[in-house]
Scaffold this active site. Sequence first.
Site, short mmCIF file in Angstrom:
data_model
loop_
_atom_site.label_atom_id
_atom_site.label_comp_id
_atom_site.label_asym_id
_atom_site.label_seq_id
_atom_site.Cartn_x
_atom_site.Cartn_y
_atom_site.Cartn_z
N TYR A 162 0.88 -1.00 -0.03
CA TYR A 162 0.25 -0.14 0.18
C TYR A 162 0.95 1.38 0.21
O TYR A 162 0.71 2.86 -0.81
CB TYR A 162 -0.69 -0.16 1.49
CG TYR A 162 -2.15 -0.44 0.76
CD1 TYR A 162 -1.98 -1.81 0.77
CD2 TYR A 162 -3.21 0.17 0.42
CE1 TYR A 162 -3.78 -2.63 0.30
CE2 TYR A 162 -4.33 -0.81 1.00
CZ TYR A 162 -4.80 -2.10 1.09
OH TYR A 162 -6.01 -2.73 0.65
N LYS A 213 3.91 -15.72 2.25
CA LYS A 213 3.51 -16.41 2.29
C LYS A 213 5.21 -16.79 1.86
O LYS A 213 5.94 -16.41 0.78
CB LYS A 213 3.36 -15.02 0.44
CG LYS A 213 3.41 -16.30 -0.74
CD LYS A 213 2.14 -17.22 -1.00
CE LYS A 213 1.99 -18.31 -2.44
NZ LYS A 213 1.23 -19.39 -1.90
N ASP A 222 -2.61 -18.28 0.64
CA ASP A 222 -3.94 -19.09 0.12
C ASP A 222 -4.12 -20.14 1.21
O ASP A 222 -5.90 -20.36 0.68
CB ASP A 222 -2.91 -19.27 -1.30
CG ASP A 222 -1.67 -20.33 -1.18
OD1 ASP A 222 -0.95 -20.38 0.24
OD2 ASP A 222 -1.17 -21.12 -1.91
N ASP A 236 -6.31 -7.33 4.24
CA ASP A 236 -7.48 -6.79 3.32
C ASP A 236 -8.27 -7.37 2.73
O ASP A 236 -9.10 -7.78 2.41
CB ASP A 236 -6.97 -5.35 2.19
CG ASP A 236 -7.72 -4.62 1.67
OD1 ASP A 236 -8.82 -4.27 1.94
OD2 ASP A 236 -7.85 -5.38 0.15
N ASP A 281 -12.31 -9.45 4.15
CA ASP A 281 -13.49 -9.10 3.40
C ASP A 281 -14.10 -10.37 3.86
O ASP A 281 -14.75 -11.06 3.45
CB ASP A 281 -12.84 -8.37 2.02
CG ASP A 281 -13.76 -6.78 1.94
OD1 ASP A 281 -13.00 -6.99 2.60
OD2 ASP A 281 -14.10 -6.80 1.11
C1 IPM Z 1 -10.28 -1.37 3.66
C2 IPM Z 1 -10.35 -0.58 2.40
C3 IPM Z 1 -9.15 0.24 1.48
C4 IPM Z 1 -7.89 -0.52 1.74
C5 IPM Z 1 -9.47 0.56 0.39
C6 IPM Z 1 -10.56 1.57 -0.07
C7 IPM Z 1 -8.27 1.76 0.20
O1 IPM Z 1 -10.46 -1.65 1.17
O2 IPM Z 1 -10.43 -0.57 4.77
O3 IPM Z 1 -10.32 -2.34 3.62
O4 IPM Z 1 -8.10 -1.30 0.86
O5 IPM Z 1 -7.67 -1.00 3.27
MN MN Z 2 -10.57 -4.10 2.32
#
Ligand code: IPM
Ligand code: MN
Length: 377
Positions: A146, A195, A227, A251, A255
């Site tokens: 990032y 990884k 993975d 990240d 999710d």
């Molecule tokens: C998160 C979001 C952010 C990230 C984006 C909006 C830059 O997806 O907070 O997970 O990738 O960190």
């Molecule tokens: Mn995210």
Amino acid sequence: MEYRIGVISGDGIGPEIVREAKKVLDQVGKVYGHTFAYDEILMGGISIDKTGEPLTDGAIAQAKASDAVLMGSIGGNTSTSPWYKLPPELRPEAGLLKLRKSLGLFANLRPAYLYNELKEACPLRDEIIGDGFDMVIVRELTGGLYFGKRVTEERGGLKTAEDTLTYNEEEIRRVAKRGFDIAKKRRKKVTSVDKANVLDSSRLWRSVVEEVGKDYPDVTLEHMLVDNCAMQLVKDPRQFDVILTENMFGDILSDEASMVTGSIGMLSSASLNDTKFGLYEPSGGSAPDIAGKGIANPIATILSGAMMLRYSFDLDREADAVEEAVRQALREGIRTIDIMPQQEGGRESVVQVGTAEMGDLIVQRIQKYECVTESEG
Ligand code: IPM
Ligand code: MN
């Protein structure tokens, strides 16, 4: 006591869900005798529209002057919104990354757990769910891909893009410590995800985590390749307590983890530095498709407010009161559309409400818990 809360309502459903979280905090203030003073901070698309930048220096100064920041969500539809025609450093997300970096928020905590009341919303099979799961992802937030050097240029006649993944040992050590500290107060297991079979940065990650782990003899440490972790999260999520990982892996995995709970609208998060300051936001995004419809689930933001009370203000009873009020509302069958039972048969005992109504119903359930000492009867 008075607490100064910076508020980033942001874009999409952000303003709607933040409004409900403020209502709940105000009720906590009323019941427990605190004052929360809010300072609106512009960030994301709305800031681009008003100032030409996703986060101004003034906005950073406002955040720094706050005791903690509560955030809704930022960004819009990446294929249709004009914000995404701008150069990358002027897009909404750049504001969030700049804020994380300027405030040194290196540790991102994302709890993912299954509410008993919401088992019907979980997409996993019953035998995988078992008696439920409860994990927290500790994601490194200010390093790695990032924030590494990036460039797009022509090399040898070919358009070429490069992103750099860099970590130094100190960046790994401080977030690893955070992960172990959290595990110590939970089920005492850290799964460090990397990884290491391919990346140098992961091999360093693994050796530093190993070294930090020696200071926590009561915490079990295991290493897992990313993975495999992606697979294990859906195959056997019960095995996880604390997942410790670098920025990009975190990240993606967070999710996934939130989705297997079936209730991304329920999950809060905290981004912390070495002080009491924190940035608190729901795990979900700005959901531009449902913005303004009054149907978004405000619970993740309300619970992020509870995390703020707990981590930044040390108001544990107050945080408990918020979490209990949410649980109570769920127990009574109050649901926003995203957490409605999938099967029609399950819908008889629940009632569907909108964003503001959910906020109001939670406000009504905030109670004062006294410290009760057990007396013999
Ligand atoms: C998160 C979001 C952010 C990230 C984006 C909006 C830059 O997806 O907070 O997970 O990738 O960190
Ligand atoms: Mn995210």
